[in-house]
Enzyme design. Sequence first.
Site: not given
Ligand code: NAD
Ligand code: KPL
Length: 295
Positions: A6, A10, A96, A122, A124, A178, A182, A196, A250
């Site tokens: 992925g 993240l 999440n 994180a 983009r 968490k 959410n 938010n 998110s």
């Molecule tokens: P994102 O959409 O940016 O990244 C997910 C990636 O997975 C995409 O690039 C997508 O193309 C890829 N993907 C989808 N299907 C796939 C497959 N079959 N094989 C390989 N890659 C595949 O999402 P994100 O923000 O990185 O979040 C990912 C998870 O982490 C979510 O569950 C999110 O809630 C959790 N999370 C994210 C953050 C954050 O700050 N971004 C923080 C905490 C938790």
């Molecule tokens: O985790 C979050 C999300 O956006 O998924 C919160 C805590 C609501 C911060 O934006």
Amino acid sequence: MIGILGAGSLGRLWGAMLPAGGVAFIARPGEPTGASVDYRFRPFEGPESQVRIPFLQPGDEPELILVTTKAGDTLDAVAGVINQFAIDTPILLFQNGLGSQQAVAKRWPERPILAASTTEGANRPESGLLVHAGTGDTWVGPMTSPAKVTVRKAVTMLATSGMKIHPETDIVQRLWQKLIINAGINPYTAILDCPNGKILDAPLYQSTIDQLCLELSQLMDAAVRIRQTPDALRERIEQVARNTAGNTSSMRADVQRGRQTEIDFINGYVAKLGKELGIETPVNQMLTERVQQLS
Ligand code: NAD
Ligand code: KPL
């Protein structure tokens, strides 16, 4: 070597933070592995740098796999690649909400499946740029029996990133904590299309938050035996909403970009569990349906 499945926000954060040369992205089935994933990395502090992460090559044997797909993609994503890896390779899920972790653990109970809960942030803002928007903590714990002996190793490997990593014996309990936040913020921001902090004054929020917290309190008690009053949950939700007042959640971001949200693994998970346990969850159900209608 750590493999990451992925290459989204993240996944790229881990790619940039783990020591160069010790990390690779895992290609989807059929995806060429010759190229690399290149992007600019803007750390939380300090100057930007250019990052180049290769793909894992056939025959490579990662010592740890991080799964950073969205919750709804996770089971299929893992199923597509898992057979290339040794039966004892730890697989760490970063999604999440709840439901996707249990689904993976149920499908491969013989494998070391772990889950993480992280408060790192994180995003983009443009396609070639990864921003480490917020620093936090990451907890790692086992979802299957064989994973219990792998927690230490996973924590040690992830700590080479410089981020704060902690072992957690009851990761489901921590994921619930968490999920509460959410469930109390994300759907309102998506439905109201606001940052938010703005949900707090909205009539939709004010007229439903007490019932939502009652449902969450009852379900958390039934599922993981944690007793927290609805008022205490509301206080925690509102504290986070105030602390992140200007943030786009998110879920709102997913709706804005026309992507599938994780609602089925947040309020949708609570509503489904409520049905199984005979506990009414009208507000979780209503929020789930309203968010589902947005995308
Ligand atoms: P994102 O959409 O940016 O990244 C997910 C990636 O997975 C995409 O690039 C997508 O193309 C890829 N993907 C989808 N299907 C796939 C497959 N079959 N094989 C390989 N890659 C595949 O999402 P994100 O923000 O990185 O979040 C990912 C998870 O982490 C979510 O569950 C999110 O809630 C959790 N999370 C994210 C953050 C954050 O700050 N971004 C923080 C905490 C938790
Ligand atoms: O985790 C979050 C999300 O956006 O998924 C919160 C805590 C609501 C911060 O934006």
